[in-house]
Write an enzyme that holds these catalytic residues in place. Structure first.
Site, PDB file in Angstrom:
ATOM      1  N   LYS A 103     -15.926   1.961   1.473  1.00 28.71           N
ATOM      2  CA  LYS A 103     -16.475   1.672   2.810  1.00 28.71           C
ATOM      3  C   LYS A 103     -17.975   1.403   2.730  1.00 28.71           C
ATOM      4  O   LYS A 103     -18.658   2.058   1.927  1.00 28.71           O
ATOM      5  CB  LYS A 103     -16.270   2.874   3.752  1.00 28.71           C
ATOM      6  N   TYR A 161     -19.884   9.100   0.284  1.00 26.93           N
ATOM      7  CA  TYR A 161     -19.353  10.365  -0.245  1.00 26.93           C
ATOM      8  C   TYR A 161     -20.048  10.743  -1.558  1.00 26.93           C
ATOM      9  O   TYR A 161     -19.857  11.854  -2.065  1.00 26.93           O
ATOM     10  CB  TYR A 161     -17.830  10.292  -0.465  1.00 26.93           C
ATOM     11  N   HIS A 186     -17.507   1.574   7.757  1.00 24.40           N
ATOM     12  CA  HIS A 186     -17.262   3.012   7.958  1.00 24.40           C
ATOM     13  C   HIS A 186     -17.391   3.424   9.435  1.00 24.40           C
ATOM     14  O   HIS A 186     -16.585   4.192   9.952  1.00 24.40           O
ATOM     15  CB  HIS A 186     -18.258   3.790   7.089  1.00 24.40           C
ATOM     16  N   ILE A 235       0.856  -1.197   0.000  1.00 17.80           N
ATOM     17  CA  ILE A 235       0.000   0.000   0.000  1.00 17.80           C
ATOM     18  C   ILE A 235       0.893   1.250   0.000  1.00 17.80           C
ATOM     19  O   ILE A 235       1.829   1.347   0.806  1.00 17.80           O
ATOM     20  CB  ILE A 235      -0.986   0.011   1.199  1.00 17.80           C
ATOM     21  N   PRO A 236       0.626   2.204  -0.900  1.00 19.03           N
ATOM     22  CA  PRO A 236       1.403   3.449  -0.896  1.00 19.03           C
ATOM     23  C   PRO A 236       1.303   4.181   0.446  1.00 19.03           C
ATOM     24  O   PRO A 236       0.233   4.183   1.081  1.00 19.03           O
ATOM     25  CB  PRO A 236       0.780   4.264  -2.031  1.00 19.03           C
ATOM     26  N   GLY A 265      -7.798  11.735   0.068  1.00 15.48           N
ATOM     27  CA  GLY A 265      -9.178  11.629   0.539  1.00 15.48           C
ATOM     28  C   GLY A 265     -10.155  12.117  -0.514  1.00 15.48           C
ATOM     29  O   GLY A 265      -9.787  12.899  -1.400  1.00 15.48           O
ATOM     30  N   ASP A 307      -8.894   7.036  -1.186  1.00 12.12           N
ATOM     31  CA  ASP A 307      -9.814   6.668  -0.098  1.00 12.12           C
ATOM     32  C   ASP A 307     -11.241   7.079  -0.476  1.00 12.12           C
ATOM     33  O   ASP A 307     -11.592   8.253  -0.400  1.00 12.12           O
ATOM     34  CB  ASP A 307      -9.403   7.385   1.199  1.00 12.12           C
ATOM     35  N   GLY A 325      -2.226   8.480   0.847  1.00  8.40           N
ATOM     36  CA  GLY A 325      -3.355   8.382  -0.079  1.00  8.40           C
ATOM     37  C   GLY A 325      -3.989   9.745  -0.229  1.00  8.40           C
ATOM     38  O   GLY A 325      -3.511  10.739   0.328  1.00  8.40           O
TER      39      GLY A 325
HETATM   40  N1  LIG Z   1     -13.362   7.030   7.943  1.00 10.30           N
HETATM   41  C1  LIG Z   1     -13.988   8.139   8.273  1.00 10.30           C
HETATM   42  O1  LIG Z   1     -14.964   8.140   9.042  1.00 10.30           O
HETATM   43  C2  LIG Z   1     -13.494   9.443   7.716  1.00 10.30           C
HETATM   44  C3  LIG Z   1     -13.897  10.654   8.323  1.00 10.30           C
HETATM   45  C4  LIG Z   1     -13.412  11.841   7.791  1.00 10.30           C
HETATM   46  C5  LIG Z   1     -12.561  11.813   6.689  1.00 10.30           C
HETATM   47  N2  LIG Z   1     -12.218  10.622   6.093  1.00 10.30           N
HETATM   48  C6  LIG Z   1     -11.314  10.578   4.915  1.00 10.30           C
HETATM   49  O2  LIG Z   1     -10.156  11.372   5.186  1.00 10.30           O
HETATM   50  C7  LIG Z   1      -9.981  12.320   4.152  1.00 10.30           C
HETATM   51  C8  LIG Z   1      -9.260  13.551   4.663  1.00 10.30           C
HETATM   52  O3  LIG Z   1      -9.951  14.142   5.736  1.00 10.30           O
HETATM   53  P1  LIG Z   1     -10.653  15.572   5.618  1.00 10.30           P
HETATM   54  O4  LIG Z   1     -11.040  15.787   4.210  1.00 10.30           O
HETATM   55  O5  LIG Z   1     -11.686  15.603   6.677  1.00 10.30           O
HETATM   56  O6  LIG Z   1      -9.550  16.598   6.111  1.00 10.30           O
HETATM   57  P2  LIG Z   1      -8.032  16.978   5.801  1.00 10.30           P
HETATM   58  O7  LIG Z   1      -7.459  16.128   4.742  1.00 10.30           O
HETATM   59  O8  LIG Z   1      -7.380  17.046   7.122  1.00 10.30           O
HETATM   60  O9  LIG Z   1      -8.203  18.472   5.283  1.00 10.30           O
HETATM   61  C9  LIG Z   1      -8.674  18.744   4.003  1.00 10.30           C
HETATM   62  C10 LIG Z   1      -8.651  20.244   3.806  1.00 10.30           C
HETATM   63  O10 LIG Z   1      -7.320  20.729   3.917  1.00 10.30           O
HETATM   64  C11 LIG Z   1      -7.007  21.619   2.856  1.00 10.30           C
HETATM   65  N3  LIG Z   1      -5.626  21.331   2.439  1.00 10.30           N
HETATM   66  C12 LIG Z   1      -5.154  20.218   1.845  1.00 10.30           C
HETATM   67  N4  LIG Z   1      -3.833  20.295   1.640  1.00 10.30           N
HETATM   68  C13 LIG Z   1      -3.448  21.498   2.113  1.00 10.30           C
HETATM   69  C14 LIG Z   1      -2.201  22.156   2.176  1.00 10.30           C
HETATM   70  N5  LIG Z   1      -1.082  21.588   1.720  1.00 10.30           N
HETATM   71  N6  LIG Z   1      -2.171  23.402   2.709  1.00 10.30           N
HETATM   72  C15 LIG Z   1      -3.293  23.978   3.176  1.00 10.30           C
HETATM   73  N7  LIG Z   1      -4.510  23.402   3.153  1.00 10.30           N
HETATM   74  C16 LIG Z   1      -4.592  22.173   2.620  1.00 10.30           C
HETATM   75  C17 LIG Z   1      -7.970  21.276   1.740  1.00 10.30           C
HETATM   76  O11 LIG Z   1      -8.352  22.438   1.043  1.00 10.30           O
HETATM   77  P3  LIG Z   1      -7.865  22.715  -0.473  1.00 10.30           P
HETATM   78  O12 LIG Z   1      -8.762  21.951  -1.370  1.00 10.30           O
HETATM   79  O13 LIG Z   1      -8.019  24.185  -0.538  1.00 10.30           O
HETATM   80  O14 LIG Z   1      -6.424  22.274  -0.566  1.00 10.30           O
HETATM   81  C18 LIG Z   1      -9.175  20.668   2.445  1.00 10.30           C
HETATM   82  O15 LIG Z   1     -10.189  21.592   2.658  1.00 10.30           O
HETATM   83  C19 LIG Z   1     -11.417  12.566   3.665  1.00 10.30           C
HETATM   84  O16 LIG Z   1     -11.442  13.227   2.419  1.00 10.30           O
HETATM   85  C20 LIG Z   1     -11.950  11.153   3.650  1.00 10.30           C
HETATM   86  O17 LIG Z   1     -11.491  10.462   2.496  1.00 10.30           O
HETATM   87  C21 LIG Z   1     -12.662   9.438   6.621  1.00 10.30           C
END
Ligand SMILES: NC(=O)c1ccc[n+]([C@@H]2O[C@H](COP(=O)([O-])OP(=O)(O)OC[C@H]3O[C@@H](n4cnc5c(N)ncnc54)[C@H](OP(=O)(O)O)[C@@H]3O)[C@@H](O)[C@H]2O)c1
Length: 336
Positions: free
Chosen positions: A79, A54, A112, A15-16, A21, A49, A19
Site C-alpha cells: 500500500k 508497517y 492506504h 486470489i487465495p 496481516g 497483506d 491472507g
Molecule cells: N488497510 C488498513 O488501513 C488496515 C488497518 C488495520 C489492519 N490492516 C491489516 O489487517 C491485518 C489484521 O488486522 P489487525 O492486525 O488489526 O487485527 P486482527 O487480525 O483482527 O487481530 C490480530 C490479533 O488477534 C490475535 N489472534 C490471531 N489469531 C487468533 C486466534 N486464532 N485466537 C486468538 N487470538 C488470535 C493476534 O495475537 P497472536 O499473535 O497472539 O495470535 C493478534 O494480536 C493487519 O495486520 C494489517 O495487515 C489494514
C-alpha cells in the site's frame, strides 16, 4: 495443500480466500513479523497483506526470497502511505516496496487511506497535523492516475482502495480509467458495514476485511471505552460452542460467508493454523449468518483520528456517514 481462490473478473487472476496481516504496530518487531510470515507460508498461506508504513517490508522480502515458493504461487499486496500521494511519490513508493519485498511486481497495490494526511509514528491520537486537510476528489484522482500508471508499467497487477466511504467510492468509479479491483476495509461481526459492503460487492469489487478478529491486542491508545470485543460477543461465543471452535474461527467464517477475504494477523503458529483451517471447513449455516447480524453494533475500531484536519469535529468526519463528504469553506477557498 492448495488454498481455494477467488477469480478476479477483469484479469482472471486468482486470489487465495484468506491472507495474513503484517501490521505489528509498536509491539511486534519487524523481524518477529517476518518470522510470522515465514511460519504462515510453511503452513500454507499464500496471500500476504503488506504496507510500506508497517516498516517491515525489507524483513518480509528476505522471507519471500528464501521461502522456496514460486513467485506465481504468491499473492502479495502492498500500500502507498499517506505521505506519498503525489504522482512521482506513488511511483517511487511502489518501486521501493518492490525493492524491499524483492519482487518484480505486486499482485495488488492499494491507496492506504484516501487522505494525504499523516502524522509522526506513535503520536497522541488527539494530535492534529497542521497540514492535514479534508478529501479533495481532484487531488485523489491525481493519486489514482499514478496507480493506473503503475498497472501500465507492469509493476502492479491490480489496484485498489482502502478506508473508503460509499460517497468517495461513487466519485472514484465515475472518474477512473481502471476500476479498483479490491477495497480493503474494517470488517468483523461487531462492525459489518452492511451498506458499504453490499455496494462494493454490487460494483464487482472484492472486499478484503481488515482487523477481522476485532484486533484484540491493539495498543491502548487505539481503543475507546465503548469498544466491544468481537471474540467475547455472546452470539459469537454461542456459535463457537456449537462448532466446537474458538470464537476467532467464527469471526473468520463470518467474513467468508459474506464474500470477504479476511487477513487476520498472528505471530503464533497455533493461531495461524486454526485461522487458516477455519475457512476450509465447517462453514456457518444460513441461520447462523442471520443470527450474527445481531452482533453488529457499528463498532468501528480504526477511527482514523490522527488524520483529522484543523476544524474537523470528530473522527466521524472522516467517514461521510450522512453520505456527504465534508469540505469546509476555508479549505475550499484556500485550495490545497
Ligand atoms: N488497510 C488498513 O488501513 C488496515 C488497518 C488495520 C489492519 N490492516 C491489516 O489487517 C491485518 C489484521 O488486522 P489487525 O492486525 O488489526 O487485527 P486482527 O487480525 O483482527 O487481530 C490480530 C490479533 O488477534 C490475535 N489472534 C490471531 N489469531 C487468533 C486466534 N486464532 N485466537 C486468538 N487470538 C488470535 C493476534 O495475537 P497472536 O499473535 O497472539 O495470535 C493478534 O494480536 C493487519 O495486520 C494489517 O495487515 C489494514
Amino acid at each position: 495443500m492448495q488454498l481455494p481462490t477467488r477469480t478476479i473478473a477483469s484479469t482472471k487472476a486468482e486470489i487465495p480466500i484468506i491472507g495474513v496481516g503484517t501490521f505489528g504496530s509498536d509491539h511486534i518487531s519487524s523481524s518477529e513479523m517476518a518470522e510470522a510470515v515465514r511460519t504462515a507460508l510453511q503452513i500454507g498461506y499464500r496471500n500476504i497483506d503488506c504496507a510500506s508504513v508497517y516498516n517491515n517490508e525489507k524483513e518480509i522480502g528476505e522471507v519471500l526470497k528464501t521461502c522456496g515458493i514460486k513467485r506465481e504461487e504468491l499473492w502479495i499486496t502492498s500500500k502507498v502511505w499517506n505521505d506519498s500521494h503525489a504522482r512521482n511519490q506513488v511511483i517511487a513508493s511502489a518501486k521501493q516496496s518492490l525493492k524491499d519485498l524483492q519482487l518484480d511486481y505486486l499482485d495488488l497495490y492499494l491507496v492506504h487511506w484516501p487522505f494525504p494526511n499523516y502524522h509522526p509514528p506513535h503520536c497522541d491520537v488527539t494530535s492534529r497535523s497542521p497540514n492535514a486537510r479534508p478529501y479533495f476528489h481532484e487531488e485523489f484522482m491525481e493519486t489514482w492516475s499514478a496507480m493506473e500508471e503503475l498497472v501500465s508499467m507492469g509493476l502492479v497487477r491490480h489496484i485498489g482502495t482502502s478506508n473508503m466511504s460509499k460517497a468517495k467510492m461513487e466519485l472514484l468509479l465515475a472518474s477512473c480509467s481502471i476500476r479498483p479491483a479490491f477495497n480493503e476495509m474494517e470488517l468483523h461481526p461487531c462492525f459489518q458495514q452492511p451498506e458499504l459492503l453490499s455496494y462494493i460487492k454490487e460494483e464487482g469489487i472484492i472486499p478484503i476485511g481488515y482487523s477481522p478478529l476485532g484486533s484484540p491486542n491493539r495498543p491502548e491508545r487505539d481503543t475507546t471505552p465503548e469498544d466491544v470485543i468481537d471474540m467475547q460477543h455472546p452470539l459469537v461465543v454461542e456459535i463457537a460452542k456449537r462448532h466446537n471452535c474458538h470464537p476467532a474461527a467464527i469471526c473468520l467464517k463470518w467474513a467468508q460467508a459474506n464474500g470477504v477475504i479476511p487477513i487476520p494477523q498472528s505471530t503464533k503458529e497455533r493461531n495461524l493454523r486454526s485461522n487458516l483451517e477455519s475457512v476450509l471447513s465447517d462453514p456457518l449455516t444460513e441461520e447462523e449468518i442471520l443470527t450474527l447480524r445481531g452482533a453488529d453494533c457499528n463498532n468501528r475500531l480504526i477511527k482514523g483520528q490522527v488524520f483529522l484536519w484543523e476544524g474537523a469535529e470528530s473522527w466521524h468526519d472522516l467517514w461521510d456517514e450522512d453520505g456527504i463528504i465534508p469540505c469546509p469553506e476555508r479549505y475550499r477557498k484556500g485550495g490545497k
